[in-house]
Design a protein around this motif. Structure first.
Motif, PDB file in Angstrom:
ATOM      1  N   PRO A 103       0.776  -1.238   0.000  1.00  0.00           N
ATOM      2  CA  PRO A 103       0.000   0.000   0.000  1.00  0.00           C
ATOM      3  C   PRO A 103       0.815   1.300   0.000  1.00  0.00           C
ATOM      4  O   PRO A 103       0.250   2.387  -0.149  1.00  0.00           O
ATOM      5  N   ILE A 104       2.129   1.211   0.144  1.00  0.00           N
ATOM      6  CA  ILE A 104       2.948   2.425   0.249  1.00  0.00           C
ATOM      7  C   ILE A 104       2.802   3.311  -0.988  1.00  0.00           C
ATOM      8  O   ILE A 104       2.558   4.511  -0.873  1.00  0.00           O
ATOM      9  N   THR A 105       2.959   2.751  -2.169  1.00  0.00           N
ATOM     10  CA  THR A 105       2.893   3.563  -3.387  1.00  0.00           C
ATOM     11  C   THR A 105       1.504   4.150  -3.608  1.00  0.00           C
ATOM     12  O   THR A 105       1.390   5.353  -3.865  1.00  0.00           O
ATOM     13  N   PRO A 106       0.426   3.379  -3.497  1.00  0.00           N
ATOM     14  CA  PRO A 106      -0.890   3.998  -3.661  1.00  0.00           C
ATOM     15  C   PRO A 106      -1.171   5.097  -2.627  1.00  0.00           C
ATOM     16  O   PRO A 106      -1.743   6.140  -2.969  1.00  0.00           O
ATOM     17  N   ALA A 107      -0.751   4.882  -1.384  1.00  0.00           N
ATOM     18  CA  ALA A 107      -0.994   5.889  -0.343  1.00  0.00           C
ATOM     19  C   ALA A 107      -0.226   7.169  -0.626  1.00  0.00           C
ATOM     20  O   ALA A 107      -0.775   8.273  -0.538  1.00  0.00           O
ATOM     21  N   SER A 108       1.044   7.038  -0.970  1.00  0.00           N
ATOM     22  CA  SER A 108       1.838   8.241  -1.228  1.00  0.00           C
ATOM     23  C   SER A 108       1.386   8.931  -2.510  1.00  0.00           C
ATOM     24  O   SER A 108       1.387  10.162  -2.596  1.00  0.00           O
ATOM     25  N   SER A 109       0.968   8.166  -3.495  1.00  0.00           N
ATOM     26  CA  SER A 109       0.463   8.761  -4.735  1.00  0.00           C
ATOM     27  C   SER A 109      -0.824   9.541  -4.466  1.00  0.00           C
ATOM     28  O   SER A 109      -1.019  10.640  -5.000  1.00  0.00           O
ATOM     29  N   TYR A 110      -1.682   8.996  -3.643  1.00  0.00           N
ATOM     30  CA  TYR A 110      -2.930   9.677  -3.270  1.00  0.00           C
ATOM     31  C   TYR A 110      -2.624  11.009  -2.589  1.00  0.00           C
ATOM     32  O   TYR A 110      -3.224  12.036  -2.905  1.00  0.00           O
ATOM     33  N   PRO A 117       0.426  20.716  -7.601  1.00  0.00           N
ATOM     34  CA  PRO A 117      -0.175  21.341  -8.790  1.00  0.00           C
ATOM     35  C   PRO A 117      -0.046  20.406  -9.998  1.00  0.00           C
ATOM     36  O   PRO A 117       0.961  19.698 -10.133  1.00  0.00           O
ATOM     37  N   PRO A 118      -1.058  20.379 -10.856  1.00  0.00           N
ATOM     38  CA  PRO A 118      -1.054  19.441 -11.991  1.00  0.00           C
ATOM     39  C   PRO A 118       0.200  19.504 -12.860  1.00  0.00           C
ATOM     40  O   PRO A 118       0.675  18.463 -13.316  1.00  0.00           O
ATOM     41  N   HIS A 119       0.758  20.681 -13.051  1.00  0.00           N
ATOM     42  CA  HIS A 119       1.930  20.786 -13.927  1.00  0.00           C
ATOM     43  C   HIS A 119       3.200  20.225 -13.284  1.00  0.00           C
ATOM     44  O   HIS A 119       4.209  20.074 -13.945  1.00  0.00           O
ATOM     45  N   ARG A 120       3.161  19.886 -12.007  1.00  0.00           N
ATOM     46  CA  ARG A 120       4.330  19.321 -11.323  1.00  0.00           C
ATOM     47  C   ARG A 120       4.153  17.848 -10.923  1.00  0.00           C
ATOM     48  O   ARG A 120       5.022  17.262 -10.287  1.00  0.00           O
ATOM     49  N   LEU A 121       3.030  17.266 -11.268  1.00  0.00           N
ATOM     50  CA  LEU A 121       2.752  15.879 -10.862  1.00  0.00           C
ATOM     51  C   LEU A 121       3.823  14.902 -11.334  1.00  0.00           C
ATOM     52  O   LEU A 121       4.294  14.072 -10.546  1.00  0.00           O
ATOM     53  N   SER A 122       4.209  14.981 -12.587  1.00  0.00           N
ATOM     54  CA  SER A 122       5.199  14.033 -13.116  1.00  0.00           C
ATOM     55  C   SER A 122       6.509  14.127 -12.348  1.00  0.00           C
ATOM     56  O   SER A 122       7.097  13.106 -11.984  1.00  0.00           O
ATOM     57  N   LEU A 123       6.961  15.341 -12.090  1.00  0.00           N
ATOM     58  CA  LEU A 123       8.210  15.535 -11.355  1.00  0.00           C
ATOM     59  C   LEU A 123       8.100  14.983  -9.940  1.00  0.00           C
ATOM     60  O   LEU A 123       8.977  14.246  -9.477  1.00  0.00           O
ATOM     61  N   MET A 124       7.030  15.306  -9.245  1.00  0.00           N
ATOM     62  CA  MET A 124       6.863  14.876  -7.854  1.00  0.00           C
ATOM     63  C   MET A 124       6.755  13.352  -7.750  1.00  0.00           C
ATOM     64  O   MET A 124       7.359  12.739  -6.870  1.00  0.00           O
ATOM     65  N   PHE A 125       5.996  12.741  -8.656  1.00  0.00           N
ATOM     66  CA  PHE A 125       5.860  11.294  -8.625  1.00  0.00           C
ATOM     67  C   PHE A 125       7.191  10.621  -8.955  1.00  0.00           C
ATOM     68  O   PHE A 125       7.543   9.604  -8.365  1.00  0.00           O
ATOM     69  N   SER A 126       7.929  11.191  -9.882  1.00  0.00           N
ATOM     70  CA  SER A 126       9.241  10.632 -10.229  1.00  0.00           C
ATOM     71  C   SER A 126      10.192  10.720  -9.041  1.00  0.00           C
ATOM     72  O   SER A 126      10.900   9.757  -8.735  1.00  0.00           O
ATOM     73  N   LEU A 127      10.202  11.858  -8.368  1.00  0.00           N
ATOM     74  CA  LEU A 127      11.080  12.020  -7.204  1.00  0.00           C
ATOM     75  C   LEU A 127      10.684  11.056  -6.084  1.00  0.00           C
ATOM     76  O   LEU A 127      11.536  10.447  -5.451  1.00  0.00           O
ATOM     77  N   LYS A 128       9.378  10.920  -5.856  1.00  0.00           N
ATOM     78  CA  LYS A 128       8.901  10.021  -4.805  1.00  0.00           C
ATOM     79  C   LYS A 128       9.323   8.578  -5.091  1.00  0.00           C
ATOM     80  O   LYS A 128       9.775   7.864  -4.208  1.00  0.00           O
ATOM     81  N   GLN A 129       9.220   8.158  -6.343  1.00  0.00           N
ATOM     82  CA  GLN A 129       9.551   6.778  -6.693  1.00  0.00           C
ATOM     83  C   GLN A 129      11.039   6.478  -6.605  1.00  0.00           C
ATOM     84  O   GLN A 129      11.427   5.313  -6.567  1.00  0.00           O
ATOM     85  N   THR A 130      11.875   7.508  -6.539  1.00  0.00           N
ATOM     86  CA  THR A 130      13.305   7.243  -6.350  1.00  0.00           C
ATOM     87  C   THR A 130      13.572   6.640  -4.975  1.00  0.00           C
ATOM     88  O   THR A 130      14.657   6.129  -4.724  1.00  0.00           O
ATOM     89  N   GLY A 131      12.569   6.653  -4.103  1.00  0.00           N
ATOM     90  CA  GLY A 131      12.712   6.020  -2.796  1.00  0.00           C
ATOM     91  C   GLY A 131      12.923   4.522  -2.892  1.00  0.00           C
ATOM     92  O   GLY A 131      13.573   3.925  -2.030  1.00  0.00           O
TER      93      GLY A 131
END
Length: 172
Positions: A103-110, A117-131
């Motif tokens: 559940p870690i990825t779905p929770a953090s993605s939520y 902001p919508p224009h930064r979603l790709s960057l933020m999700f990419s940075l989060k997944q580097t975990g």
């Protein structure tokens, strides 16, 4: 929010990969082949699939932060069971770690989807997944040295305690 989701992702990944990193030591200590680390990972991912399937409903009910905290605690409990050296408890520990990891990825993605902001979603999700790879790096770089100092059981326990500390820090 990005930093805590990154930390949670990294700690969950580190927890899952800690035992395979030290399998060459644990195997002989338990009189089993270190190749059983593959079976361990298989059990972890059965738990992760189960946890992922339940993640949507659980996040909706308890929220992404509570789910992430609970996931880290499940990872810690799983590692604690692995510290016993009893194979059946280690298998249960692997399953619990997977159920925490799923559940870690779905929770953090939520969480990030609501606050970014919508224009930064790709960057933020990419940075989060580097975990995920960061957790693997931490397991490979830190756990063998820790194990040499305190032994494999206390090494696993140390990572479990770090997971609990991260869960507590997520409260803020």
């Amino acid at each position: 929010e990005l930093l805590i989701t990154l930390a949670i992702q990294a700690m969950a990944s580190m927890a899952v990969l800690t035992l395979p990193v030290v399998a060459p030591v644990i195997g002989p200590a338990l009189h089993i082949s270190p190749t059983y680390a593959g079976l361990y990972i298989g059990i972890v991912y059965v738990g992760a699939m189960t946890g992922s399937l339940a993640a949507g409903a659980v996040v909706e009910r308890w929220g992404p932060v509570r789910v992430s905290q609970g996931s880290l605690v499940l990872c810690a409990i799983g590692l604690a069971l692995c510290c016993t050296g009893i194979l059946s408890l280690m298998a249960l520990g692997a399953l619990l770690m997977g159920m925490g990891y799923g559940p870690i990825t779905p929770a953090s993605s939520y969480l990030l989807a609501r606050s970014t902001p919508p224009h930064r979603l790709s960057l933020m999700f990419s940075l989060k997944q580097t975990g995920v790879p960061l957790g693997g790096i931490m397991a490979g770089a830190l756990v063998p040295g820790l194990m040499l100092v305190v032994g494999w059981r206390w090494g696993l326990a140390g990572v479990a305690l770090i997971c609990v500390a991260c869960a507590v820090l997520a409260q803020a």
